[in-house]
Design an enzyme around this catalytic site. Structure first.
Site, PDB file in Angstrom:
ATOM      1  N   ILE A  78      -0.811   1.899  13.059  1.00 17.20           N
ATOM      2  CA  ILE A  78      -0.983   3.099  12.252  1.00 17.20           C
ATOM      3  C   ILE A  78      -2.407   3.176  11.719  1.00 17.20           C
ATOM      4  O   ILE A  78      -2.934   4.256  11.466  1.00 17.20           O
ATOM      5  CB  ILE A  78       0.034   3.120  11.090  1.00 17.20           C
ATOM      6  N   SER A  79      -3.047   2.021  11.570  1.00 19.96           N
ATOM      7  CA  SER A  79      -4.385   1.937  10.982  1.00 19.96           C
ATOM      8  C   SER A  79      -5.379   2.834  11.710  1.00 19.96           C
ATOM      9  O   SER A  79      -5.527   2.748  12.932  1.00 19.96           O
ATOM     10  CB  SER A  79      -4.893   0.491  11.030  1.00 19.96           C
ATOM     11  N   ASN A  80      -6.045   3.677  10.952  1.00 23.07           N
ATOM     12  CA  ASN A  80      -7.052   4.579  11.537  1.00 23.07           C
ATOM     13  C   ASN A  80      -8.425   3.916  11.656  1.00 23.07           C
ATOM     14  O   ASN A  80      -8.727   3.006  10.887  1.00 23.07           O
ATOM     15  CB  ASN A  80      -7.156   5.841  10.685  1.00 23.07           C
ATOM     16  N   ASP A 131       1.004  -8.529   2.543  1.00 21.26           N
ATOM     17  CA  ASP A 131      -0.197  -7.861   2.045  1.00 21.26           C
ATOM     18  C   ASP A 131      -1.090  -8.922   1.403  1.00 21.26           C
ATOM     19  O   ASP A 131      -0.678 -10.077   1.221  1.00 21.26           O
ATOM     20  CB  ASP A 131       0.152  -6.773   1.029  1.00 21.26           C
ATOM     21  N   ASP A 152       1.561  13.632  14.149  1.00 22.89           N
ATOM     22  CA  ASP A 152       1.099  14.852  14.810  1.00 22.89           C
ATOM     23  C   ASP A 152       2.291  15.662  15.320  1.00 22.89           C
ATOM     24  O   ASP A 152       2.309  16.895  15.225  1.00 22.89           O
ATOM     25  CB  ASP A 152       0.165  14.503  15.975  1.00 22.89           C
ATOM     26  N   MET A 160       3.131  10.097   6.570  1.00 25.77           N
ATOM     27  CA  MET A 160       2.838   9.083   7.578  1.00 25.77           C
ATOM     28  C   MET A 160       3.922   8.008   7.579  1.00 25.77           C
ATOM     29  O   MET A 160       4.331   7.525   8.643  1.00 25.77           O
ATOM     30  CB  MET A 160       1.469   8.451   7.310  1.00 25.77           C
ATOM     31  N   GLY A 199       0.809  -1.212   0.000  1.00 24.13           N
ATOM     32  CA  GLY A 199       0.000   0.000   0.000  1.00 24.13           C
ATOM     33  C   GLY A 199       0.844   1.265   0.000  1.00 24.13           C
ATOM     34  O   GLY A 199       2.075   1.221  -0.002  1.00 24.13           O
ATOM     35  N   HIS A 255      -5.525  10.810  18.273  1.00 18.94           N
ATOM     36  CA  HIS A 255      -4.937  10.933  16.932  1.00 18.94           C
ATOM     37  C   HIS A 255      -6.024  11.204  15.891  1.00 18.94           C
ATOM     38  O   HIS A 255      -6.071  10.577  14.842  1.00 18.94           O
ATOM     39  CB  HIS A 255      -4.151   9.666  16.580  1.00 18.94           C
TER      40      HIS A 255
END
Length: 315
Positions: free
Chosen positions: A114-116, A31, A147, A224, A8, A174
């Site tokens: 890291i996944s939101n 992946d 951030d 990121m 990704g 976050h």
């Protein structure tokens, strides 16, 4: 080290950065598709890290076995008008599945989420680890470094500072207004009220700016990846070089426990065993205290959503 979602936007870039890291011996790239291709490409780079690609769910366990650090940027990116909360329905299930595999194959690894939406996905991971009896709150991290990176960049540009020597503490969560940069605590720097409001907004909603600038065809993948690699570098210094480092991260924390908040981002001291100290917030300005007060109910809702997701999926 294992990089999930390695084909990704974030995954490819962070894999490239970490391939050249002198403390990385092996990179396992995973992946659903195309990970072996990315691994082959990276394997031609003349640095010491050995790179192997793994495709699909059947190879997930093999990718994780023996890993000391797992980086999880998996999930769909944000699109115009989409909040991190909108991402929850899709990304929650993905993170739960990966957390299950981590618990089975490398339960003692440093896990970097890291996944939101991070405010919810970190609690999801914690609850899954609890189910498997391997939860160590000192080794589960929500990566909020972007951030900090944005705060350092925007403040340095505003005040003419050397960005390489600027390090701003960012607390809270976050997403949006849960992100609280502590501008009042920068030594020797003062701001007008207008600058404080403008910079805070810029830092809180920097991700939205990138989504709009890319016309909905991407999110903040490059910055990121840089920020994620920067956080992993800190962990590697702790893990491999036996240093005690300082970094901000979203973890299970006592900092906001009095306000009913189980997970919170703040400055931490981390060594090879994980979090060792939760650095007190210090004195907040009136503006920052108001942001903190507004952040608490949002964080509570986000955390409960993650915890409830795992609980309901057990039914």
């Amino acid at each position: 080290m294992m990089i999930n979602s390695a084909a990704g936007g974030i995954g490819q870039s962070i894999s490239l950065i970490l391939k050249k890291h002198p403390l990385v011996d092996e990179l396992a790239l995973y992946d659903i598709v195309n990970a072996p291709g990315v691994a082959t490409d990276l394997s031609h780079i003349n640095t010491k890290a050995k790179v192997t690609g793994y495709n699909g769910v059947k190879e997930l366990d093999a990718a994780l076995v023996g890993c000391d650090v797992v980086v999880v940027p998996a999930g769909v990116p944000r699109k115009p008008g989409m909040t991190r909360d909108d991402l929850f329905k899709i990304n929650a299930g993905i993170v739960k599945g990966l957390a299950t595999a981590i618990a089975k194959n490398c339960p003692k690894a440093f896990t970097c989420i890291i996944s939101n939406p991070v405010n919810s996905t970190v609690p999801i991971c914690a609850e899954v680890f609890k189910t498997y009896g391997c939860y160590n709150p000192k080794k589960l991290f929500g990566v909020t470094t972007l951030d900090v990176v944005r705060a350092n960049t925007f403040v340095s540009e505003c005040k003419g500072l050397d960005v390489s020597k600027t390090n701003i503490t960012v607390i809270g969560g976050h997403s949006g207004t849960t992100i609280i940069p502590l501008l009042s605590q920068i030594p020797g720097v003062t701001f007008t009220e207008s600058q404080i409001k403008s910079l805070t907004q810029h830092i809180q909603f920097g991700g939205d700016e990138v989504v709009k600038a890319k016309n909905g065809k991407g999110s903040a993948t490059l910055s990121m990846a840089y920020a994620g690699a920067r956080f992993v570098d800190k962990l590697l210094q702790a893990l491999v070089l036996n240093k005690t480092i300082t970094a901000c991260s979203y973890v299970e924390s006592p900092i906001a426990k009095a306000d009913g908040i189980r997970f919170f981002s703040s400055a931490l001291k981390i060594d090879r065993n994980g979090v060792q100290e939760y650095i007190p917030l210090g004195k907040l300005s009136e503006f920052e205290q108001n942001l903190y007060n507004e952040c608490i109910p949002q964080l509570k809702t986000n955390i409960e959503k993650g915890v409830n997701f795992v609980a309901q999926s057990k039914l």
